[in-house]
Design an enzyme around this catalytic site. Structure first.
Site, PDB file in Angstrom:
ATOM      1  N   CYS A  17      11.751  26.838  -2.082  1.00 56.09           N
ATOM      2  CA  CYS A  17      10.696  27.424  -1.255  1.00 56.09           C
ATOM      3  C   CYS A  17      10.243  28.760  -1.832  1.00 56.09           C
ATOM      4  CB  CYS A  17      11.209  27.597   0.163  1.00 56.09           C
ATOM      5  SG  CYS A  17      10.038  28.425   1.235  1.00 56.09           S
ATOM      6  N   CYS A  47      10.257  22.629   3.170  1.00 57.92           N
ATOM      7  CA  CYS A  47      11.338  23.614   3.169  1.00 57.92           C
ATOM      8  C   CYS A  47      12.126  23.360   4.452  1.00 57.92           C
ATOM      9  CB  CYS A  47      10.770  25.038   3.173  1.00 57.92           C
ATOM     10  SG  CYS A  47      12.026  26.256   3.616  1.00 57.92           S
ATOM     11  N   TYR A  60     -10.259 -10.188  -5.954  1.00 59.28           N
ATOM     12  CA  TYR A  60     -11.359 -10.303  -6.905  1.00 59.28           C
ATOM     13  C   TYR A  60     -11.018 -11.058  -8.187  1.00 59.28           C
ATOM     14  CZ  TYR A  60      -9.099  -5.908  -8.354  1.00 59.28           C
ATOM     15  OH  TYR A  60      -8.196  -4.949  -8.711  1.00 59.28           O
ATOM     16  N   CYS A 112      11.446  31.498   1.004  1.00 62.63           N
ATOM     17  CA  CYS A 112      12.840  31.808   1.341  1.00 62.63           C
ATOM     18  C   CYS A 112      13.829  31.268   0.313  1.00 62.63           C
ATOM     19  CB  CYS A 112      13.185  31.269   2.722  1.00 62.63           C
ATOM     20  SG  CYS A 112      13.325  29.479   2.756  1.00 62.63           S
ATOM     21  N   GLU A 115     -19.439  -6.678  -9.013  1.00 56.10           N
ATOM     22  CA  GLU A 115     -18.611  -6.473  -7.823  1.00 56.10           C
ATOM     23  C   GLU A 115     -18.514  -4.994  -7.514  1.00 56.10           C
ATOM     24  OE1 GLU A 115     -14.878  -8.201  -8.939  1.00 56.10           O
ATOM     25  OE2 GLU A 115     -15.746 -10.201  -9.085  1.00 56.10           O
ATOM     26  N   LYS A 147     -16.574  -1.662  -6.909  1.00 53.33           N
ATOM     27  CA  LYS A 147     -15.269  -1.179  -7.337  1.00 53.33           C
ATOM     28  C   LYS A 147     -14.659  -0.383  -6.183  1.00 53.33           C
ATOM     29  CE  LYS A 147     -13.024   0.777 -11.399  1.00 53.33           C
ATOM     30  NZ  LYS A 147     -12.103   1.767 -10.851  1.00 53.33           N
ATOM     31  N   LYS A 149     -19.168   3.848 -13.276  1.00 50.95           N
ATOM     32  CA  LYS A 149     -18.791   4.803 -12.231  1.00 50.95           C
ATOM     33  C   LYS A 149     -20.016   5.568 -11.744  1.00 50.95           C
ATOM     34  CE  LYS A 149     -14.100   4.660 -12.570  1.00 50.95           C
ATOM     35  NZ  LYS A 149     -12.959   5.487 -12.867  1.00 50.95           N
ATOM     36  N   ASP A 203     -12.201   1.690  -4.030  1.00 49.46           N
ATOM     37  CA  ASP A 203     -11.293   2.752  -4.430  1.00 49.46           C
ATOM     38  C   ASP A 203      -9.974   2.645  -3.665  1.00 49.46           C
ATOM     39  OD1 ASP A 203     -10.395   4.925  -5.752  1.00 49.46           O
ATOM     40  OD2 ASP A 203     -11.582   6.394  -4.640  1.00 49.46           O
ATOM     41  N   SER A 260      -6.282  -1.918 -17.434  1.00 51.19           N
ATOM     42  CA  SER A 260      -7.331  -1.148 -16.775  1.00 51.19           C
ATOM     43  C   SER A 260      -8.673  -1.607 -17.325  1.00 51.19           C
ATOM     44  CB  SER A 260      -7.109   0.345 -16.960  1.00 51.19           C
ATOM     45  OG  SER A 260      -7.094   0.643 -18.317  1.00 51.19           O
ATOM     46  N   LEU A 261      -9.724  -0.997 -16.848  1.00 47.94           N
ATOM     47  CA  LEU A 261     -11.068  -1.391 -17.269  1.00 47.94           C
ATOM     48  C   LEU A 261     -11.681  -0.264 -18.065  1.00 47.94           C
ATOM     49  CD1 LEU A 261     -12.474  -2.793 -13.905  1.00 47.94           C
ATOM     50  CD2 LEU A 261     -12.024  -4.113 -15.974  1.00 47.94           C
ATOM     51  N   CYS A 320      13.028  30.610   7.511  1.00 49.89           N
ATOM     52  CA  CYS A 320      11.982  30.768   6.508  1.00 49.89           C
ATOM     53  C   CYS A 320      10.855  31.573   7.169  1.00 49.89           C
ATOM     54  CB  CYS A 320      11.498  29.388   6.074  1.00 49.89           C
ATOM     55  SG  CYS A 320      10.260  29.448   4.782  1.00 49.89           S
ATOM     56  N   ARG A 357       0.534  -2.671  -9.425  1.00 49.77           N
ATOM     57  CA  ARG A 357       0.210  -2.649 -10.841  1.00 49.77           C
ATOM     58  C   ARG A 357       1.301  -1.957 -11.658  1.00 49.77           C
ATOM     59  NH1 ARG A 357      -5.502  -0.310 -12.893  1.00 49.77           N
ATOM     60  NH2 ARG A 357      -4.911   0.496 -14.917  1.00 49.77           N
TER      61      ARG A 357
END
Ligand code: AMP
Ligand code: ZN
Length: 672
Positions: A406, A424, A225, A409, A114, A116, A312, A118, A83-84, A430, A137
């Site tokens: 659930c 469910c 990249y 129910c 560059e 980033k 970020k 998402d 990771s970075l 239900c 990854r």
């Protein structure tokens, strides 16, 4: 065509399609219109279908998937996918720069900046110009082999060009554009399905689908990249990127060399503004030392390279305590976890609840009841949790156990392939699901029984008066009157409302049935192709796939619905009660403004797709024709109308309208 000619033709079409893909995706400079491109591709698809002997897995037509993987094989990365390091402010980033200076002992270096993106990272292995393997990854050391799914990405050329090395690895990000994401969510909303959290979640889920043909239908994109070679053929990162581009691989056009940390800040500030204009989400900027030998000098920590860092962007977030997690059951049985928060003020409102979407999201965030969490407001209606403040975590907090049964129910929950959501399966008993289905049926866009509200449905159910939608038609005035707080007048209105609903047209009844994935639009399309419910009941997947916009998933759901005897019984009860279960032409008509007119649609449009424009023609009484003749009343022309068509229209003196003029003509700016 002689066989020899066929082979040549196929090869030249393959080459042309690949070349135009390259122009479009890599260079962002298309040479032909989307329409012309589609024509080329269609021609190739048809020729290949006719002559299967010339099949080639690397043909650009092989983007439709088909291979099904039960379990993804795992693969150990040759170089771990680290990771970075993250920075959130100027000071931290300047510290990073200082560390680089200190370690290198001079200022003679430059950065590459560059965006980033998402999405999720992917490692591609090329051999002899062809994609051999695509690996996620995973935990950074080992990932899943998702080659078949990645091959469906249109931006990825099946065959590289130029002087590529015989073997190399390249890393990048797979993501989905926001408009494609919104379209998917619109379809989900139409069908009352829980919405996807964000484009990244959908991209991640899509990549793990077992059926690559399904993957092919969801438009994923990719940007690369990082070139990795055992013996580097270039000296800098930037050169590596331009090589990738030469070989026909997509790299970002926004990447920039920044010689100093101040120019890095210019880049960051520029993109913090401009990111709103992008069609995809970025969450920051990645800053990398350009020179490979300097990278080597800087090296790695256990977790991340010392020669790169991410910055970020700031978002408005608040920190608050997670008090508990509730689970909501939808009418289709989908379970949605919702966080109850200690009230906190964020951008003008007090936030008490936030969606957690599904079990994967809880696991990804590793949120635990009692944690302090970051809440953000995105475009969504309810805020979302984006992370946990680990420094505030009480170490004794247990990992959050997702429910297995659930909450309504107590039936054991199930999960279907490719779905992040738990369901469910107890659809008939239900309570929340049963009530939800009836509420959906009386909904404004369905049977529109406006004298019957959601609470009354609940009451009727609890009194044992209705178990399903058909029971509505057996309710008696006396029964209704017995309900709590029910006045005579309201009871009369209610019975009258139910009676009136028998006149509601077939497409809306079909929508009201609540078949999974059959939203309002799909119901209309079905009603148009299958004039009555019996034809629809008899249809098979193949028939259904012929209806435009109906894919495997919807088709399978329809077939499954009608394969159940109880649903067939339900339909015959509705039929006996007198509901509309067949189409009358006027049901689908909006106006007759184009009555008796023959219209030709050509080119690429902005507000609507070509199919939508054709649909508009039909519902306004017009007839679509594919070629221009003296019988054509007018042409609706978008961008890039073919020159031959244009000439013909002009010669025959046929009126040409642009998209806007056409929409004005029908006084309708939205599809129905
Ligand atoms: P993080 O997950 O915060 O450690 O950030 C590292 C991740 O950022 C990588 O695994 C990639 O998925 C993603 N990423 C997006 N764009 C880039 C880029 N241009 N260079 C490197 N990583 C990127
Ligand atoms: Zn249930």
């Amino acid at each position: 065509m002689s066989l020899f000619g066929v082979q040549e033709k196929i090869e030249s079409l393959r080459k042309a399609v690949s070349e135009h893909n390259y122009q479009y995706y890599v260079l962002a400079q298309p040479l032909i219109s989307d329409y012309e491109f589609d024509m080329l591709l269609q021609e190739l698809i048809q020729l290949e279908a006719k002559h299967p002997g010339y099949f080639d897995a690397n043909s650009p037509t092989q983007k439709v998937g088909g291979a099904v993987n039960k379990n993804f094989e795992s693969f150990t990365h040759e170089y771990p996918m680290l990771s970075l390091g993250n920075t959130y402010n100027e000071e931290d980033l300047r510290d990073f720069d200082q560390r680089v200076v200190k370690q290198l002992g001079h200022h003679d270096y430059e950065y590459v900046c560059e965006l980033k993106v998402d999405g999720l990272s992917i490692s591609l292995h090329y051999e002899n110009g062809q994609l051999l393997r695509a690996v996620t990854r995973g935990d950074g050391v080992k990932g899943d082999v998702v080659t078949d799914n990645v091959k469906t990405i249109r931006a990825l050329n099946s065959q590289l060009k130029g002087a590529f090395p015989s073997s190399f690895e390249v890393r990048g990000e797979i993501f989905m554009h926001r408009p494609a994401f919104e379209k998917l969510n619109q379809e989900r909303a139409d069908a009352d399905e829980p919405l996807y959290a964000n484009p990244r979640n959908v991209a991640a889920g899509t990549l793990k689908l077992q059926d690559s043909a399904e993957v092919a239908k969801r438009p994923l994109d990719i940007v690369l990249y990082q070139l990795i070679e055992n013996t580097p053929s270039v000296k800098t990162h930037f050169e590596g990127l331009s090589k990738l581009k030469q070989w026909g691989l997509v790299v970002s056009n926004e990447t920039q060399i920044c010689p100093t940390i101040d120019t890095v800040f210019n880049y960051i500030n520029e993109w913090d503004e401009k990111r709103k204009l992008l069609s995809y989400d970025i969450d920051g900027v990645v800053i990398k030392v350009n020179d490979y030998s300097q990278r080597e000098e800087l090296g790695f920590t256990a977790k991340s390279p010392r020669w790169a860092i991410s910055y970020k962007f700031k978002t408005e977030a608040a920190l608050t305590k997670l008090l508990s997690i509730d689970y909501q059951v939808g009418r289709t049985g989908a379970i949605t976890p919702v966080a109850n928060l200690e009230p906190v003020f964020l951008l003008g409102t007090t936030v008490k609840r936030a969606s957690l979407h599904n079990a994967n999201e809880i696991e990804r965030l590793d949120v635990r009841v009692g944690d302090y969490v970051f809440v953000e407001k995105g475009g969504e209606i309810i805020p979302k949790i984006t992370g946990v403040d680990l420094s505030k975590r009480n170490i004794e907090l247990p990992v959050h156990p997702y429910i297995t049964h659930c909450p309504d129910c107590q039936t054991e929950l199930i999960r279907k392939d490719g779905e992040a959501q738990h369901y469910c399966p107890n659809e008939d008993h239900c309570p929340t699901q049963v009530i939800g289905k009836i509420q959906h049926f009386i909904h404004r866009k369905a049977l529109d029984i406006n004298n019957l509200g959601d609470e009354t449905v609940e009451l009727l159910f609890k009194q044992g008066l209705i178990q399903n939608i058909a029971d509505l038609y057996t309710i008696k005035y006396e029964d209704v009157l017995k309900l709590e707080r029910m006045a005579e007048k309201s009871a009369i209105n209610l019975i009258e409302g139910i009676e009136a609903s028998k006149q509601i047209p077939y497409p809306r009844v079909l929508f009201g049935l609540g078949i999974r994935y059959v939203g309002e639009t799909v119901a209309k399309k079905l009603a148009k192709s299958f004039k009555n419910i019996d034809d629809l009941i008899k249809s098979n997947v193949e028939d259904l796939l012929k209806v435009d916009e109906i894919g495997e998933r919807i088709a399978a759901s329809i077939v499954e619905y009608f394969s159940k005897p109880k649903n067939i019984e339900l339909i015959s009860t509705l039929k006996a009660a007198g509901l509309q279960l067949e189409s009358h032409d006027e049901d689908l008509t909006v106006s007759n403004i184009l009555g008796g007119k023959t219209i030709v649609i050509s080119g690429v449009f902005h507000q609507f797709s070509r199919d939508e424009i054709k649909h508009l023609v039909e519902i306004h009484g017009g007839k679509n024709a594919s070629s221009i003749s003296s019988k054509t009343d007018f042409v609706v022309a978008g961008d890039n109308m073919g020159p031959a068509k244009l000439e013909k229209a002009v010669n025959l003196k046929i009126t040409i309208l642009n998209e806007e003029e056409f929409l004005n003509l029908i006084h309708d700016t939205k599809t129905t």
